[in-house]
Structures are given as C-alpha cells and as structure tokens.
Design a protein around this motif. Structure first.
Motif, short mmCIF file in Angstrom:
data_model
loop_
_atom_site.label_atom_id
_atom_site.label_comp_id
_atom_site.label_asym_id
_atom_site.label_seq_id
_atom_site.Cartn_x
_atom_site.Cartn_y
_atom_site.Cartn_z
N GLY A 122 0.83 -1.20 0.00
CA GLY A 122 0.00 0.00 0.00
C GLY A 122 0.86 1.24 0.00
N PRO A 123 0.43 2.26 0.76
CA PRO A 123 1.17 3.54 0.77
C PRO A 123 2.60 3.38 1.31
N LEU A 124 2.82 2.29 2.07
CA LEU A 124 4.16 2.06 2.62
C LEU A 124 5.21 1.84 1.54
N THR A 125 4.76 1.30 0.38
CA THR A 125 5.70 1.03 -0.71
C THR A 125 6.54 2.24 -1.04
N VAL A 126 5.85 3.40 -1.17
CA VAL A 126 6.54 4.64 -1.51
C VAL A 126 7.60 4.94 -0.46
#
Lengths: 202, 97
Positions: free
Chosen positions: B40-44
């Motif tokens: 999710g947003p953690l990838t970035v």
C-alpha cells in the motif's frame, strides 16, 4: 614537472565550484520531483497503472549498470593516485562502455513505448486520460533529461581519458578527474531516485 | 597548506569501493523485491528510504564527502533538506486544501 608545480592551483576551490554546480543540478531535478509528487498525488490511480507498463527488469539492469560505472570511475581515481595509468584508463573505459550500454537500453525502452504510440503529444496516449498523459510526459522528460546528463558525462569522461593518457592528469594533479567523477556520481544518484519513482512504486 | 595536502591525498582502497558497490547492489535488489510485495502507501516510503540510504553511500564514499571539508557535508544536507521540505510543504498544501 617543476614548471607545473609552481603554477598556483587550488584543488579545494575547484571541487567546491563543482559542488556548487551539482547543487544547482539537485535543485533542477528537485523541482521536477516536486512536480512528479503533486501530479502523482492528484492522479494516483493512473500513475499506478501506467507505471506497471514500464519494465522493472530493464530499469533494474540500468540501475545496476550505473552503480557499477560509478564504482569504476571512483576506482579510476584511486588508480591515478597510485600512478597506475593503465588501470585508470581501463576503468574509465569500462565506465564509458557502461554509460553507452545504459543509453542503448534506454533507446530500446523508449522505442518500444513510441511504437506503441506512447509519447508526449500522441493522440492515442491522450485518449487514455489526463493521468497517463502526465505520467508519460514526466517519464519522458525526466528520463530524457537524465539521459542528456549521461551523454554530457560521457563527453566529460572522454576528455579525462585523453588527459590521463597524455599524463596531464597524474598522481600530482587529478582534480579534473575527481570533478568528472563527482558529476558522474550525481547522475547516478539522480537515477537512484528516478528508478523507484517510475518503475517500482506501482 | 599542510592540512589541505593531507585531505587531498586521501586514497580510498579498491576494496572499499567494491564493498560499497556490493551494498548498493544488495539495496537495489531489496528495493525491487520489497516493492513487488503490495504494501500500500508504505511502498513509496520503503522505496524512498532505501534510495536515501543508497545515495548516502554514494555521497560519503564515492563522492568522498566523508574525507572532505565538513562544510561540504553541511551544504549537501542543507540542499537536500531544502528540496525535501519544499516537497513536503507542497504536498501538505494539496492534502489539506
């Protein structure tokens, strides 16, 4: 040799000058990263889908190529410091070769997109919506500007190869090679950020 | 003069460069494999943190910052924080508009 030793030279100032130039480069690409993050924030879905179309394999290979080339140019400075001219020239040659391979990969990568009618201003791309147009616009502009830096870096390295072979760069005077290395590392570092932003964050 | 001569002549061994290259390659492969898992947003965040780690190695060893005048390191940190803070401020503006 004595004549050159008497000429006033300030290697520290020379390196500082190069760093100041590198700062302007960081701000240039920094500005583009701001544009990227804003458009990505506003078109998250389209950026996500569009970036899945880029080949992670080619991107990874190009990243590894640039990392190795950074190491070889750094090692060529050590070789010059140790007065090992031959090794220094070999390492610089490898750096140039890797830079060219990077560009060739980029050429095929771009070529594939262009044959699929994905390029800025393409009418087929504009049918896919605003987000895709922005993603590919930024992709082509940022990787294109980066590739331009690679070309400039290769020319710069070409000059240092000549200078090393003519002993104008030697163990007593190698600041030009150091500055050339700094430029090449900066180009590598920009790619370190471009790669995850375009290829990985899907 | 003595001092500048000393810092100028700092020779980094081939082995050090190869170690750093190894670390950079491993970090690249980690970032490729980590981002292929959906976080999710953690990838970035993960990808960018790894990129920052990688560039710190490039700056410190490849670009010799570790062995140069401290002033250069301070300037690099200033420029980097300028860019990051402008990105963060711009994004905050867009998020809370």
């Amino acid at each position: 040799m004595n004549a050159t030793a008497d000429i006033h030279r300030d290697d520290m100032a020379s390196k500082f000058g190069m760093w100041l130039f590198l700062f302007t480069e960081m701000l240039l690409f920094g500005g583009l990263f701001i544009v990227y993050s804003v458009y990505r924030f506003r078109n998250a879905e389209a950026f996500h889908l569009a970036s899945e179309e880029l080949s992670v394999a080619v991107g990874t290979i190009n990243t590894l190529i640039l990392l190795v080339s950074s190491a070889t140019i750094a090692m060529s400075i050590t070789a010059v410091q140790k007065s090992d001219k031959r090794l220094s020239l070999i390492l610089l040659g490898i750096t140039v070769l890797l830079g060219i391979i990077f560009l060739v990969n980029k050429y095929f990568e771009w070529g594939e997109h262009i044959t699929e009618h994905i390029y800025p201003g393409s009418s087929i791309l504009s049918l896919r919506g605003h987000g895709d147009v922005l993603f590919y616009g930024l992709y082509f502009f940022m990787t294109g500007l980066h590739a331009l830096h690679i070309i400039v870096g290769l020319i710069f390295i070409g000059f240092t190869v000549v200078a090393v072979s003519r002993n104008r760069i030697n163990s007593g005077n190698y600041v030009v090679l150091e500055n050339c290395g700094l430029y090449w590392h900066l180009v590598d570092m920009i790619w370190i950020f471009l790669f995850p932003l375009f290829y990985l964050i899907t | 003069m003595e001092k500048t001569e000393k810092t100028k002549d700092h020779i980094i061994s081939y082995r050090t460069y190869l170690y750093v290259l190894g670390i950079l390659i491993i970090l690249t492969l980690i970032s490729v494999s980590v981002t292929s898992i959906y976080l999710g947003p953690l990838t970035v965040a993960v990808a960018l943190i790894i990129a920052v780690f990688k560039s710190s190695f490039v700056l410190r060893i490849f670009m010799h910052l570790k062995f140069e005048s401290r002033l250069l390191t301070v300037l690099v940190i200033l420029v980097a924080s300028l860019v990051t803070s402008v990105i963060i401020i711009t994004l905050l503006d867009y998020i809370y508009r």
